[in-house]
Design a protein around this motif. Structure first.
Motif, PDB file in Angstrom:
ATOM      1  N   GLN A 166       0.824  -1.202   0.000  1.00 29.80           N
ATOM      2  CA  GLN A 166       0.000   0.000   0.000  1.00 29.80           C
ATOM      3  C   GLN A 166       0.860   1.255   0.000  1.00 29.80           C
ATOM      4  OE1 GLN A 166      -2.658  -0.681   3.395  1.00 29.80           O
ATOM      5  NE2 GLN A 166      -4.340  -0.543   1.935  1.00 29.80           N
ATOM      6  N   LEU A 167       1.924   1.254   0.781  1.00 27.60           N
ATOM      7  CA  LEU A 167       2.810   2.411   0.865  1.00 27.60           C
ATOM      8  C   LEU A 167       3.461   2.702  -0.493  1.00 27.60           C
ATOM      9  CD1 LEU A 167       4.151   4.578   2.636  1.00 27.60           C
ATOM     10  CD2 LEU A 167       5.940   2.901   3.159  1.00 27.60           C
ATOM     11  N   VAL A 168       3.997   1.684  -1.133  1.00 29.57           N
ATOM     12  CA  VAL A 168       4.624   1.861  -2.443  1.00 29.57           C
ATOM     13  C   VAL A 168       3.595   2.351  -3.461  1.00 29.57           C
ATOM     14  CG1 VAL A 168       5.719   0.635  -4.366  1.00 29.57           C
ATOM     15  CG2 VAL A 168       6.493   0.224  -2.029  1.00 29.57           C
ATOM     16  N   GLY A 169       2.414   1.744  -3.477  1.00 31.48           N
ATOM     17  CA  GLY A 169       1.363   2.168  -4.398  1.00 31.48           C
ATOM     18  C   GLY A 169       0.968   3.614  -4.186  1.00 31.48           C
ATOM     19  N   GLY A 170       0.824   4.010  -2.935  1.00 36.59           N
ATOM     20  CA  GLY A 170       0.479   5.397  -2.621  1.00 36.59           C
ATOM     21  C   GLY A 170       1.549   6.366  -3.066  1.00 36.59           C
ATOM     22  N   LEU A 171       2.802   6.018  -2.834  1.00 38.83           N
ATOM     23  CA  LEU A 171       3.905   6.887  -3.247  1.00 38.83           C
ATOM     24  C   LEU A 171       3.964   7.036  -4.766  1.00 38.83           C
ATOM     25  CD1 LEU A 171       6.669   5.680  -0.750  1.00 38.83           C
ATOM     26  CD2 LEU A 171       5.492   7.897  -0.747  1.00 38.83           C
ATOM     27  N   ILE A 172       3.700   5.946  -5.481  1.00 35.31           N
ATOM     28  CA  ILE A 172       3.699   6.007  -6.954  1.00 35.31           C
ATOM     29  C   ILE A 172       2.599   6.936  -7.448  1.00 35.31           C
ATOM     30  CG2 ILE A 172       3.196   4.674  -9.053  1.00 35.31           C
ATOM     31  CD1 ILE A 172       4.726   2.324  -7.723  1.00 35.31           C
ATOM     32  N   LEU A 173       1.389   6.808  -6.905  1.00 38.87           N
ATOM     33  CA  LEU A 173       0.278   7.652  -7.351  1.00 38.87           C
ATOM     34  C   LEU A 173       0.534   9.125  -7.050  1.00 38.87           C
ATOM     35  CD1 LEU A 173      -2.877   5.516  -6.488  1.00 38.87           C
ATOM     36  CD2 LEU A 173      -1.791   5.843  -8.707  1.00 38.87           C
ATOM     37  N   VAL A 174       1.041   9.430  -5.872  1.00 35.64           N
ATOM     38  CA  VAL A 174       1.352  10.822  -5.522  1.00 35.64           C
ATOM     39  C   VAL A 174       2.428  11.365  -6.460  1.00 35.64           C
ATOM     40  CG1 VAL A 174       2.356  12.322  -3.748  1.00 35.64           C
ATOM     41  CG2 VAL A 174       0.600  10.659  -3.116  1.00 35.64           C
ATOM     42  N   ALA A 175       3.461  10.578  -6.722  1.00 35.68           N
ATOM     43  CA  ALA A 175       4.549  11.027  -7.594  1.00 35.68           C
ATOM     44  C   ALA A 175       4.043  11.318  -9.011  1.00 35.68           C
ATOM     45  CB  ALA A 175       5.664   9.978  -7.635  1.00 35.68           C
ATOM     46  N   ILE A 176       3.167  10.478  -9.524  1.00 30.68           N
ATOM     47  CA  ILE A 176       2.635  10.719 -10.870  1.00 30.68           C
ATOM     48  C   ILE A 176       1.752  11.956 -10.879  1.00 30.68           C
ATOM     49  CG2 ILE A 176       1.095   9.780 -12.651  1.00 30.68           C
ATOM     50  CD1 ILE A 176       2.340   7.029 -12.013  1.00 30.68           C
ATOM     51  N   GLY A 177       0.953  12.156  -9.829  1.00 27.36           N
ATOM     52  CA  GLY A 177       0.143  13.369  -9.728  1.00 27.36           C
ATOM     53  C   GLY A 177       1.007  14.622  -9.728  1.00 27.36           C
ATOM     54  N   VAL A 178       2.090  14.607  -8.975  1.00 27.14           N
ATOM     55  CA  VAL A 178       3.011  15.749  -8.925  1.00 27.14           C
ATOM     56  C   VAL A 178       3.672  15.952 -10.283  1.00 27.14           C
ATOM     57  CG1 VAL A 178       5.191  16.576  -7.913  1.00 27.14           C
ATOM     58  CG2 VAL A 178       3.403  15.610  -6.434  1.00 27.14           C
ATOM     59  N   LYS A 179       4.081  14.870 -10.921  1.00 22.86           N
ATOM     60  CA  LYS A 179       4.720  14.964 -12.239  1.00 22.86           C
ATOM     61  C   LYS A 179       3.774  15.614 -13.250  1.00 22.86           C
ATOM     62  CE  LYS A 179       6.497  12.126 -16.020  1.00 22.86           C
ATOM     63  NZ  LYS A 179       5.598  12.662 -17.032  1.00 22.86           N
ATOM     64  N   ILE A 180       2.527  15.177 -13.303  1.00 23.67           N
ATOM     65  CA  ILE A 180       1.540  15.758 -14.224  1.00 23.67           C
ATOM     66  C   ILE A 180       1.354  17.240 -13.927  1.00 23.67           C
ATOM     67  CG2 ILE A 180      -0.921  15.779 -14.847  1.00 23.67           C
ATOM     68  CD1 ILE A 180      -0.850  12.699 -14.482  1.00 23.67           C
ATOM     69  N   PHE A 181       1.235  17.579 -12.658  1.00 28.31           N
ATOM     70  CA  PHE A 181       1.054  18.976 -12.261  1.00 28.31           C
ATOM     71  C   PHE A 181       2.241  19.824 -12.702  1.00 28.31           C
ATOM     72  CE2 PHE A 181       1.655  22.447  -9.244  1.00 28.31           C
ATOM     73  CZ  PHE A 181       0.443  23.112  -9.385  1.00 28.31           C
ATOM     74  N   VAL A 182       3.444  19.351 -12.438  1.00 27.29           N
ATOM     75  CA  VAL A 182       4.656  20.097 -12.791  1.00 27.29           C
ATOM     76  C   VAL A 182       4.770  20.244 -14.306  1.00 27.29           C
ATOM     77  CG1 VAL A 182       7.192  20.014 -12.761  1.00 27.29           C
ATOM     78  CG2 VAL A 182       5.899  19.565 -10.666  1.00 27.29           C
ATOM     79  N   GLU A 183       4.538  19.158 -15.046  1.00 29.12           N
ATOM     80  CA  GLU A 183       4.619  19.232 -16.511  1.00 29.12           C
ATOM     81  C   GLU A 183       3.643  20.252 -17.087  1.00 29.12           C
ATOM     82  OE1 GLU A 183       3.904  15.307 -18.042  1.00 29.12           O
ATOM     83  OE2 GLU A 183       6.027  14.781 -17.995  1.00 29.12           O
ATOM     84  N   HIS A 184       2.404  20.224 -16.623  1.00 28.15           N
ATOM     85  CA  HIS A 184       1.377  21.107 -17.169  1.00 28.15           C
ATOM     86  C   HIS A 184       1.542  22.547 -16.687  1.00 28.15           C
ATOM     87  CE1 HIS A 184      -1.539  18.293 -19.132  1.00 28.15           C
ATOM     88  NE2 HIS A 184      -0.649  17.472 -18.599  1.00 28.15           N
ATOM     89  N   THR A 185       2.025  22.718 -15.475  1.00 31.78           N
ATOM     90  CA  THR A 185       2.170  24.060 -14.929  1.00 31.78           C
ATOM     91  C   THR A 185       3.406  24.769 -15.475  1.00 31.78           C
ATOM     92  OG1 THR A 185       1.084  23.382 -12.888  1.00 31.78           O
ATOM     93  CG2 THR A 185       2.377  25.394 -12.790  1.00 31.78           C
ATOM     94  N   PHE A 186       4.514  24.060 -15.539  1.00 29.58           N
ATOM     95  CA  PHE A 186       5.779  24.710 -15.883  1.00 29.58           C
ATOM     96  C   PHE A 186       6.249  24.460 -17.315  1.00 29.58           C
ATOM     97  CE2 PHE A 186       5.912  24.118 -11.236  1.00 29.58           C
ATOM     98  CZ  PHE A 186       5.901  25.467 -10.878  1.00 29.58           C
ATOM     99  N   PHE A 187       5.751  23.404 -17.941  1.00 29.34           N
ATOM    100  CA  PHE A 187       6.239  23.054 -19.263  1.00 29.34           C
ATOM    101  C   PHE A 187       5.123  22.997 -20.305  1.00 29.34           C
ATOM    102  CE2 PHE A 187       9.108  21.096 -16.142  1.00 29.34           C
ATOM    103  CZ  PHE A 187      10.268  21.797 -16.434  1.00 29.34           C
ATOM    104  N   GLY A 188       3.933  23.419 -19.939  1.00 30.58           N
ATOM    105  CA  GLY A 188       2.820  23.489 -20.876  1.00 30.58           C
ATOM    106  C   GLY A 188       2.370  22.143 -21.414  1.00 30.58           C
ATOM    107  N   GLY A 189       2.721  21.026 -20.700  1.00 31.10           N
ATOM    108  CA  GLY A 189       2.437  19.650 -21.127  1.00 31.10           C
ATOM    109  C   GLY A 189       1.056  19.437 -21.473  1.00 31.10           C
TER     110      GLY A 189
END
Length: 189
Positions: A166-189
């Protein structure tokens, strides 16, 4: 969204199913090869169906949420992953008290572990770069394979896997959410 990202989302989403399958392998005396296959099919099917449903529900509202897609993805994946992390730290288990696994119990577990995938499907609808058919196939197959592995690991190694999965799964989902946010916010993804 790349195949690797979808695969990682599949891994993250399947961690609840993984934890339940490992627990089923520990708790249920009848968790043999036949039931292991039944669990994998059930969890894989629900993990593929729920994002599909979420995608089509979310598609109806895509015009309104395009400007906020990255925030929606961050919030949904962050919430889902964060809940999984908190549950893992608290030690909340999905143990069943009975000793014999039944079809109704299995179906209930399938629904319960795939609710998070519904929210992921809604976030997929907000992102133009998602092929829903390919994505749900990858998510379903990933869950199928990991569920089979979990049943047999649960039989062999005990409850130790539950909270770590559960811990690993949660960390993966949070990391992907942050990655999407960063890409779209800072790189126009």
């Amino acid at each position: 969204m790349s195949y690797i990202e979808v695969f990682l989302i599949g891994v993250g989403l399947s961690m609840d199913a993984f934890a339940v399958c490992a627990t089923n392998g520990i708790v249920y005396k009848n968790a043999n090869k036949k039931w292991g296959l039944a669990m994998a099919l059930c969890f894989g099917a629900f993990q593929a169906a729920m994002p599909t449903i979420g995608y089509f529900l979310g598609s109806a509202f895509t015009e309104y949420i395009k400007a906020f897609d990255h925030i929606i993805a961050l919030v949904l994946l962050g919430f889902i992953g964060g809940k999984m992390i908190v549950d893992a730290i608290r030690g909340d288990d999905s143990d069943e008290s009975g000793l014999t696994l039944t079809v109704p119990v299995l179906l209930l577990q399938g629904v319960a572990t795939s609710i998070d995938a519904l929210a992921v499907g809604i976030s997929f609808a907000a992102l133009e770069s998602v092929n829903i058919a390919t994505s749900v196939t990858i998510i379903g197959l990933t869950t199928f394979v990991l569920s089979i592995i979990a049943v047999f690991l649960g039989k062999r190694f005990g409850k130790l896997l539950n909270n770590k999965a559960q811990l690993v799964g949660g960390l993966i989902l949070v990391a992907i959410g942050v990655k999407i946010f960063v890409e779209h916010t800072f790189f126009g993804g």
